[in-house]
Design an enzyme around this catalytic site. Structure first.
Site, PDB file in Angstrom:
ATOM      1  N   ASP A 272       2.151   6.791  15.441  1.00  0.00           N
ATOM      2  CA  ASP A 272       3.472   6.311  14.564  1.00  0.00           C
ATOM      3  C   ASP A 272       4.106   7.776  14.601  1.00  0.00           C
ATOM      4  O   ASP A 272       4.073   8.456  13.559  1.00  0.00           O
ATOM      5  CB  ASP A 272       2.784   5.745  13.158  1.00  0.00           C
ATOM      6  CG  ASP A 272       4.033   5.290  12.521  1.00  0.00           C
ATOM      7  OD1 ASP A 272       5.127   5.408  12.715  1.00  0.00           O
ATOM      8  OD2 ASP A 272       3.521   4.746  11.209  1.00  0.00           O
TER       9      ASP A 272
ATOM     10  N   ASP B 277      10.678  -5.497  14.884  1.00  0.00           N
ATOM     11  CA  ASP B 277      10.868  -4.349  15.817  1.00  0.00           C
ATOM     12  C   ASP B 277      10.998  -5.279  17.252  1.00  0.00           C
ATOM     13  O   ASP B 277      11.621  -4.635  18.123  1.00  0.00           O
ATOM     14  CB  ASP B 277       9.400  -3.308  16.223  1.00  0.00           C
ATOM     15  CG  ASP B 277       9.150  -2.646  15.122  1.00  0.00           C
ATOM     16  OD1 ASP B 277       9.702  -2.496  14.040  1.00  0.00           O
ATOM     17  OD2 ASP B 277       7.881  -2.469  15.009  1.00  0.00           O
TER      18      ASP B 277
ATOM     19  N   HIS C  10       6.113  -4.175  14.333  1.00  0.00           N
ATOM     20  CA  HIS C  10       6.371  -5.161  13.317  1.00  0.00           C
ATOM     21  C   HIS C  10       7.157  -6.232  13.829  1.00  0.00           C
ATOM     22  O   HIS C  10       7.795  -6.164  14.945  1.00  0.00           O
ATOM     23  CB  HIS C  10       7.408  -4.407  12.483  1.00  0.00           C
ATOM     24  CG  HIS C  10       7.000  -2.954  11.829  1.00  0.00           C
ATOM     25  ND1 HIS C  10       7.042  -1.858  12.295  1.00  0.00           N
ATOM     26  CD2 HIS C  10       6.585  -2.992  10.550  1.00  0.00           C
ATOM     27  CE1 HIS C  10       6.596  -0.931  11.683  1.00  0.00           C
ATOM     28  NE2 HIS C  10       6.100  -1.412  10.405  1.00  0.00           N
TER      29      HIS C  10
ATOM     30  N   ASP D 187       8.149  12.292   5.120  1.00  0.00           N
ATOM     31  CA  ASP D 187       7.141  11.330   6.158  1.00  0.00           C
ATOM     32  C   ASP D 187       7.771  11.949   7.289  1.00  0.00           C
ATOM     33  O   ASP D 187       8.732  11.011   7.631  1.00  0.00           O
ATOM     34  CB  ASP D 187       7.128   9.935   5.809  1.00  0.00           C
ATOM     35  CG  ASP D 187       6.173   9.165   6.514  1.00  0.00           C
ATOM     36  OD1 ASP D 187       5.376   9.853   7.148  1.00  0.00           O
ATOM     37  OD2 ASP D 187       6.107   7.986   6.518  1.00  0.00           O
TER      38      ASP D 187
ATOM     39  N   GLU E 286      -3.118   7.121   8.110  1.00  0.00           N
ATOM     40  CA  GLU E 286      -2.164   7.913   8.818  1.00  0.00           C
ATOM     41  C   GLU E 286      -2.315   9.115   8.331  1.00  0.00           C
ATOM     42  O   GLU E 286      -2.084   9.501   7.171  1.00  0.00           O
ATOM     43  CB  GLU E 286      -0.619   7.280   8.610  1.00  0.00           C
ATOM     44  CG  GLU E 286       0.234   8.101   9.019  1.00  0.00           C
ATOM     45  CD  GLU E 286       1.771   7.630   8.981  1.00  0.00           C
ATOM     46  OE1 GLU E 286       1.848   6.219   9.143  1.00  0.00           O
ATOM     47  OE2 GLU E 286       2.832   8.399   8.585  1.00  0.00           O
TER      48      GLU E 286
ATOM     49  N   ASP F 250      -3.318   6.194  12.607  1.00  0.00           N
ATOM     50  CA  ASP F 250      -1.735   6.317  12.599  1.00  0.00           C
ATOM     51  C   ASP F 250      -1.754   7.824  12.987  1.00  0.00           C
ATOM     52  O   ASP F 250      -2.003   8.609  12.089  1.00  0.00           O
ATOM     53  CB  ASP F 250      -0.677   5.856  11.563  1.00  0.00           C
ATOM     54  CG  ASP F 250      -0.374   4.315  11.957  1.00  0.00           C
ATOM     55  OD1 ASP F 250      -0.985   3.550  12.888  1.00  0.00           O
ATOM     56  OD2 ASP F 250       0.637   3.966  11.408  1.00  0.00           O
TER      57      ASP F 250
ATOM     58  N   GLU G 285      -2.704   0.294   5.100  1.00  0.00           N
ATOM     59  CA  GLU G 285      -2.372   1.533   5.345  1.00  0.00           C
ATOM     60  C   GLU G 285      -2.057   2.193   4.199  1.00  0.00           C
ATOM     61  O   GLU G 285      -0.697   1.984   3.627  1.00  0.00           O
ATOM     62  CB  GLU G 285      -1.476   1.599   6.407  1.00  0.00           C
ATOM     63  CG  GLU G 285      -0.836   2.999   6.846  1.00  0.00           C
ATOM     64  CD  GLU G 285       0.258   2.894   8.063  1.00  0.00           C
ATOM     65  OE1 GLU G 285       0.012   1.835   8.831  1.00  0.00           O
ATOM     66  OE2 GLU G 285       1.128   3.460   7.823  1.00  0.00           O
TER      67      GLU G 285
END
Ligand code: XLS
Ligand code: CA
Ligand code: CA
Length: 438
Positions: free
Chosen positions: A337, A103, A100, A306, A267, A295, A231
């Site tokens: 991830d 990040d 991202h 999560d 994911e 992911d 996603e």
């Protein structure tokens, strides 16, 4: 300066090895099912978990030190993370990363400052990429952490926030293209709602679609030829998320004419939060021609949130790899991830998390190939639908039968016998046999 100097280059030592810092199944150059393992399994490091997350939760601060010798919140720290990331990826033989914008650098006082920081850090990342095999798998914009996104980005009620999101996406796309990224992800973090009492759902979804169209147009205009991905995730942070699961996201993409440019990034932990198996959402994406990237993580069966754990469940990675192989592979890759559990806070734990994940998928790949070669499951499924191989069955499949015709045939027969047994228990024992024998 080497950050991970106490940690070795991670090598393949085979299933008998007891060395925690070695691969037991992931043998990058081994050719299996027509391709090198590393080409089936394009593993990626998630910048946010591996280089940023310290293990903080709502009951306490982090336990892991991710300062990498610099003061967090500074550009020196941003660069120290790049150094750490590249050393880490090289030692594990990981050739891709995902990020991202947020990040990479601390947010500046305004967009101009943040963008200048992004220019600086992407120059630095590019210089580190030179002469290595390390590439960007995908980039994305963080449109969920800052309080301005409390009501979403594309779905925000505020035009100012919507424009700010547009500027942020534009820059994140530029960074992705600059780093040679092959994908751009939209995870709709806060694109959902808490109560319909204050929400115009249609208006919000139309605005999200418009933002995505603008993103596609801009990215194509600067030479991005890769895939966009949605996603899916059903909950967390919002109660109702617009991209609930693969099927919902595909319907949205088709409704708004985005399906030519978008695929899905599935994911595992999001599929299970939606009440599906990982392989279910992979299959839904695949049969709709939209399986893009993955992911790679897992949730906890006991918890409804999560947890983003490193994949360890080989039953699940096997069935996932079976879907991926049947779909002809991924256009993207397998992005971890995933984060270490809070009490696993050392550098060594970072390595062991990735070794676990990479070995779990490598073993899943090996077992999925064994299931295909064994053939009993495919054969059973083929046989199960064999009644449609008849002339009448073919006519139906070709869309040439009429309801009256079928009705006449059925009435003449008088009664339809029960279909053959589904034999789930037999099929599950075949899986066990392939997983645990030999
Ligand atoms: C959060 C998501 C996020 C996306 C990228 O649950 O998994 O990390 O992958 O924004
Ligand atoms: Ca994710
Ligand atoms: Ca997640």
């Amino acid at each position: 300066m080497s950050l991970f100097e106490k940690l070795p280059q991670i090598k393949y030592e085979g299933p008998k090895s007891k060395n925690p810092l070695a691969f037991k199944y992931y043998d990058a150059e081994r050719v299996i099912h027509g391709k090198k393992m590393k080409d089936h399994l394009k593993f990626a490091m998630a910048w946010w978990h591996n280089l940023s997350a310290t293990g903080a939760d709502m009951f306490g601060p982090g336990t892991a030190d991710k300062s990498f010798g610099a003061e967090p919140g500074t550009m020196e720290h941003a660069k120290a993370k790049v150094d750490a990331g590249f050393e880490f990826m090289k030692k594990l033989g990981i050739e891709y990363f995902c990020f991202h914008d947020a990040d990479l650098v601390p947010e500046g006082k305004d967009l101009a400052e943040t963008n200048a920081r992004l220019d600086e850090i992407t120059d630095y990342i590019k210089s580190k990429m030179a002469g290595t095999n390390i590439k960007c798998l995908w980039g994305t914009a963080n449109l969920f952490s800052n309080p301005r996104y409390m009501n979403g980005a594309g779905s925000s009620n505020s035009l100012d926030v919507y424009c700010h999101a547009a500027a942020t996406i534009k820059k994140a796309i530029e960074c992705t293209v600059k780093l040679g990224g092959t994908g751009y992800v939209f995870w709709g973090g806060r694109e959902g709602y808490e109560t319909l009492l204050n929400t115009d759902m249609k208006f919000e979804q139309e605005n999200i679609a418009s933002l995505m169209h603008m993103a596609v147009d801009y990215a194509r205009s600067i030479g991005f030829t890769g895939d966009f991905y949605i996603e899916p995730k059903p909950k967390e942070p919002m109660k109702h998320q617009y991209d609930f699961d693969a099927a919902t996201s595909i319907a949205f993409l088709r409704q708004y004419g985005l399906d030519k440019d978008f695929k899905l990034n599935i994911e595992a932990n999001h599929a299970t939060l939606a009440g599906h198996t990982f392989e279910h959402d992979l299959r839904v994406a695949a049969i709709n021609g939209m399986l893009g990237s993955v992911d790679a993580n897992q949730g906890d069966d006991m918890l409804g949130w999560d947890t983003d754990q490193f994949p360890s469940n080989v039953y699940s990675t096997t069935l996932a790899m079976l879907e991926i192989l049947r779909a002809g592979g991924l256009t993207g890759g397998l992005n971890f991830d995933a984060k270490n559990r809070r009490p696993s806070y050392t550098y060594e734990d970072m390595f062991e998390g990735f070794i676990l994940g990479m070995d779990s998928f490598a073993l899943g790949l090996i077992k999925a190939v064994a299931l295909i070669e064994d053939g009993r499951i495919d054969e059973f499924v083929k046989e199960r639908y064999a009644s449609f191989d008849s002339d009448l069955g073919k006519k139906i499949r070709d869309g040439e039968a009429s309801l009256t015709e079928l009705s006449d045939i059925a009435i003449k027969k008088g009664i339809a016998p029960l279909p053959g047994s589904g034999r789930q228990e037999y099929l599950e024992s075949v899986i066990n046999e392939v997983l645990f024998q030999g």
